[in-house]
Write a protein that holds these residues in place. Structure first.
Motif, PDB file in Angstrom:
ATOM      1  N   UNK A  55       0.813  -1.209   0.000  1.00  0.00           N
ATOM      2  CA  UNK A  55       0.000   0.000   0.000  1.00  0.00           C
ATOM      3  C   UNK A  55       0.843   1.253   0.000  1.00  0.00           C
ATOM      4  N   UNK A  56       0.451   2.197   0.831  1.00  0.00           N
ATOM      5  CA  UNK A  56       1.157   3.476   0.944  1.00  0.00           C
ATOM      6  C   UNK A  56       1.621   3.642   2.390  1.00  0.00           C
ATOM      7  N   UNK A  57       2.784   3.071   2.679  1.00  0.00           N
ATOM      8  CA  UNK A  57       3.222   3.061   4.076  1.00  0.00           C
ATOM      9  C   UNK A  57       3.766   4.404   4.535  1.00  0.00           C
ATOM     10  N   UNK A  58       3.863   4.543   5.826  1.00  0.00           N
ATOM     11  CA  UNK A  58       4.643   5.609   6.436  1.00  0.00           C
ATOM     12  C   UNK A  58       6.010   5.035   6.783  1.00  0.00           C
ATOM     13  N   UNK A  59       7.027   5.874   6.738  1.00  0.00           N
ATOM     14  CA  UNK A  59       8.401   5.416   6.949  1.00  0.00           C
ATOM     15  C   UNK A  59       9.031   6.133   8.138  1.00  0.00           C
ATOM     16  N   UNK A  60       9.872   5.411   8.846  1.00  0.00           N
ATOM     17  CA  UNK A  60      10.436   5.919  10.092  1.00  0.00           C
ATOM     18  C   UNK A  60      11.912   5.536  10.205  1.00  0.00           C
ATOM     19  N   UNK A 106      12.056   7.429  18.488  1.00  0.00           N
ATOM     20  CA  UNK A 106      11.736   7.922  17.156  1.00  0.00           C
ATOM     21  C   UNK A 106      12.697   9.047  16.793  1.00  0.00           C
ATOM     22  N   UNK A 107      13.356   8.916  15.657  1.00  0.00           N
ATOM     23  CA  UNK A 107      14.289   9.937  15.196  1.00  0.00           C
ATOM     24  C   UNK A 107      13.600  10.870  14.197  1.00  0.00           C
ATOM     25  N   UNK A 108      12.958  10.280  13.188  1.00  0.00           N
ATOM     26  CA  UNK A 108      12.234  11.087  12.216  1.00  0.00           C
ATOM     27  C   UNK A 108      11.270  10.204  11.446  1.00  0.00           C
ATOM     28  N   UNK A 109      10.361  10.836  10.709  1.00  0.00           N
ATOM     29  CA  UNK A 109       9.365  10.075   9.977  1.00  0.00           C
ATOM     30  C   UNK A 109       8.919  10.832   8.735  1.00  0.00           C
ATOM     31  N   UNK A 110       8.284  10.106   7.820  1.00  0.00           N
ATOM     32  CA  UNK A 110       7.676  10.703   6.631  1.00  0.00           C
ATOM     33  C   UNK A 110       6.453   9.871   6.289  1.00  0.00           C
ATOM     34  N   UNK A 111       5.360  10.527   6.009  1.00  0.00           N
ATOM     35  CA  UNK A 111       4.108   9.796   5.841  1.00  0.00           C
ATOM     36  C   UNK A 111       3.652   9.687   4.395  1.00  0.00           C
ATOM     37  N   UNK A 123      25.186   4.741  18.010  1.00  0.00           N
ATOM     38  CA  UNK A 123      23.965   4.030  18.398  1.00  0.00           C
ATOM     39  C   UNK A 123      23.630   3.042  17.285  1.00  0.00           C
ATOM     40  N   UNK A 124      22.519   2.326  17.465  1.00  0.00           N
ATOM     41  CA  UNK A 124      21.997   1.460  16.402  1.00  0.00           C
ATOM     42  C   UNK A 124      20.779   2.147  15.790  1.00  0.00           C
ATOM     43  N   UNK A 125      20.744   2.201  14.467  1.00  0.00           N
ATOM     44  CA  UNK A 125      19.677   2.895  13.747  1.00  0.00           C
ATOM     45  C   UNK A 125      18.809   1.877  13.010  1.00  0.00           C
ATOM     46  N   UNK A 126      17.499   2.022  13.174  1.00  0.00           N
ATOM     47  CA  UNK A 126      16.540   1.106  12.560  1.00  0.00           C
ATOM     48  C   UNK A 126      15.626   1.861  11.618  1.00  0.00           C
ATOM     49  N   UNK A 127      15.510   1.355  10.413  1.00  0.00           N
ATOM     50  CA  UNK A 127      14.521   1.851   9.471  1.00  0.00           C
ATOM     51  C   UNK A 127      13.248   1.024   9.648  1.00  0.00           C
ATOM     52  N   UNK A 128      12.108   1.651   9.534  1.00  0.00           N
ATOM     53  CA  UNK A 128      10.854   0.922   9.756  1.00  0.00           C
ATOM     54  C   UNK A 128       9.755   1.482   8.885  1.00  0.00           C
ATOM     55  N   UNK A 176       5.285   1.372   8.413  1.00  0.00           N
ATOM     56  CA  UNK A 176       3.996   0.982   8.963  1.00  0.00           C
ATOM     57  C   UNK A 176       2.929   1.176   7.904  1.00  0.00           C
ATOM     58  N   UNK A 177       2.000   0.234   7.889  1.00  0.00           N
ATOM     59  CA  UNK A 177       0.884   0.399   6.971  1.00  0.00           C
ATOM     60  C   UNK A 177      -0.032   1.500   7.500  1.00  0.00           C
ATOM     61  N   UNK A 178      -1.079   1.832   6.759  1.00  0.00           N
ATOM     62  CA  UNK A 178      -1.891   3.012   7.046  1.00  0.00           C
ATOM     63  C   UNK A 178      -2.473   3.034   8.452  1.00  0.00           C
ATOM     64  N   UNK A 179      -2.823   1.858   8.972  1.00  0.00           N
ATOM     65  CA  UNK A 179      -3.438   1.837  10.305  1.00  0.00           C
ATOM     66  C   UNK A 179      -2.455   2.192  11.408  1.00  0.00           C
ATOM     67  N   UNK A 180      -1.181   1.963  11.140  1.00  0.00           N
ATOM     68  CA  UNK A 180      -0.179   2.243  12.160  1.00  0.00           C
ATOM     69  C   UNK A 180      -0.132   1.227  13.274  1.00  0.00           C
ATOM     70  N   UNK A 181      -0.828   0.091  13.115  1.00  0.00           N
ATOM     71  CA  UNK A 181      -0.855  -0.905  14.174  1.00  0.00           C
ATOM     72  C   UNK A 181       0.417  -1.736  14.236  1.00  0.00           C
ATOM     73  N   UNK A 182       0.984  -2.033  13.092  1.00  0.00           N
ATOM     74  CA  UNK A 182       2.145  -2.917  13.048  1.00  0.00           C
ATOM     75  C   UNK A 182       3.291  -2.231  12.319  1.00  0.00           C
ATOM     76  N   UNK A 183       4.469  -2.280  12.936  1.00  0.00           N
ATOM     77  CA  UNK A 183       5.673  -1.749  12.329  1.00  0.00           C
ATOM     78  C   UNK A 183       6.541  -2.914  11.850  1.00  0.00           C
ATOM     79  N   UNK A 184       7.178  -2.699  10.707  1.00  0.00           N
ATOM     80  CA  UNK A 184       8.155  -3.656  10.188  1.00  0.00           C
ATOM     81  C   UNK A 184       9.520  -2.968  10.252  1.00  0.00           C
ATOM     82  N   UNK A 185      10.456  -3.610  10.944  1.00  0.00           N
ATOM     83  CA  UNK A 185      11.773  -3.013  11.152  1.00  0.00           C
ATOM     84  C   UNK A 185      12.835  -3.700  10.302  1.00  0.00           C
ATOM     85  N   UNK A 186      13.837  -2.923   9.919  1.00  0.00           N
ATOM     86  CA  UNK A 186      15.032  -3.507   9.345  1.00  0.00           C
ATOM     87  C   UNK A 186      15.881  -4.135  10.444  1.00  0.00           C
TER      88      UNK A 186
END
Lengths: 115, 112
Positions: free
Chosen positions: B29-34, B46-51, B86-91, B93-103
């Motif tokens: 779909x059209x995820x948001x990225x973090x 949370x460091x930054x995000x784009x929706x 530090x350790x940096x994770x890209x992630x 989330x689908x539109x609902x924001x319920x589940x995040x998928x991490x690198x």
């Protein structure tokens, strides 16, 4: 203002045993998610609780179960522990309705070691 | 299904060096990225995000642009500091924001 609080911080269990991990969400947050982070890996979504019900679940077996209480705190239970369950378990909370605006607030985690 | 592929580390840089950590994603779909950051012994922050596509997230000198055409969300900083270790994770989330998928995370060490 306390963020997300998890207890205990460390835990050692024997294979086959059961374990309960606890989480208190950030003040004002009503939605709690649980993640498993294996060593050297990114967190993997276990499930999310809202209004005391499991709203969404990741790809984890039924040995993983949870509960949310009226005060929004939550527990993660794992039965019949396997060595592969050793990981950092993270709790994350947010306020429903904020969408993705603020992301989730994560706790520092519970380090579970299964021997 | 949805997934995130992240540049493997560890990455070691000298103070004031330029940082890039690559992240690409797969989503239906059209995820948001973090981008999240994890300091030793702490939870993820949370460091930054784009929706949406072409959005640029920024915080503390870090930037990342949501590129739909290349399905990427690379993290950059012009001049790193020792405190950025530090350790940096890209992630995503689908539109609902319920589940995040991490690198899998990228460990960054900045040396003086």
């Amino acid at each position: 203002d306390a963020g997300v609080t998890q207890s205990p911080t460390h835990l050692i269990k024997t294979r086959g045993q059961q374990v309960t991990l606890r989480c208190s969400p950030k003040s004002g947050h009503d939605t709690v998610s649980w993640y498993q982070q294996a060593l050297g890996q990114g967190p993997q979504f276990i499930f999310q609780y809202y209004e005391e019900e499991e709203r969404q679940r990741g790809n984890f077996p039924d040995r993983f179960s949870g509960h949310q209480f009226p005060n929004y705190s939550s527990e993660l239970n794992v039965n019949a522990l396997l060595l592969g369950d050793s990981a950092l378990y993270l709790c994350a909370s947010r306020m429903t309705g904020t969408g993705l605006k603020y992301g989730y607030t994560f706790g520092s985690g519970t380090r579970l070691t299964v021997v | 299904g949805d997934s995130v592929t992240q540049m493997e580390g560890p990455v070691t840089l000298s103070e004031e060096a330029f940082l890039t950590i690559n992240c690409t994603y797969t989503a239906t779909g059209y995820p948001s990225l973090f981008w999240y950051v994890q300091y030793p012994g702490e939870g993820l922050q949370l460091l930054l995000k784009a929706t949406k596509a072409d959005d640029k997230g920024s915080n503390k000198g870090f930037e990342a642009t949501y590129r739909k055409e290349t399905t990427s969300f690379h993290l950059e900083k012009g001049s790193v500091q020792v405190s950025d270790s530090a350790v940096y994770f890209c992630a995503l989330s689908e539109r609902s924001g319920n589940q995040f998928y991490f690198g899998t995370g990228t460990s960054l060490t900045v040396i003086p």
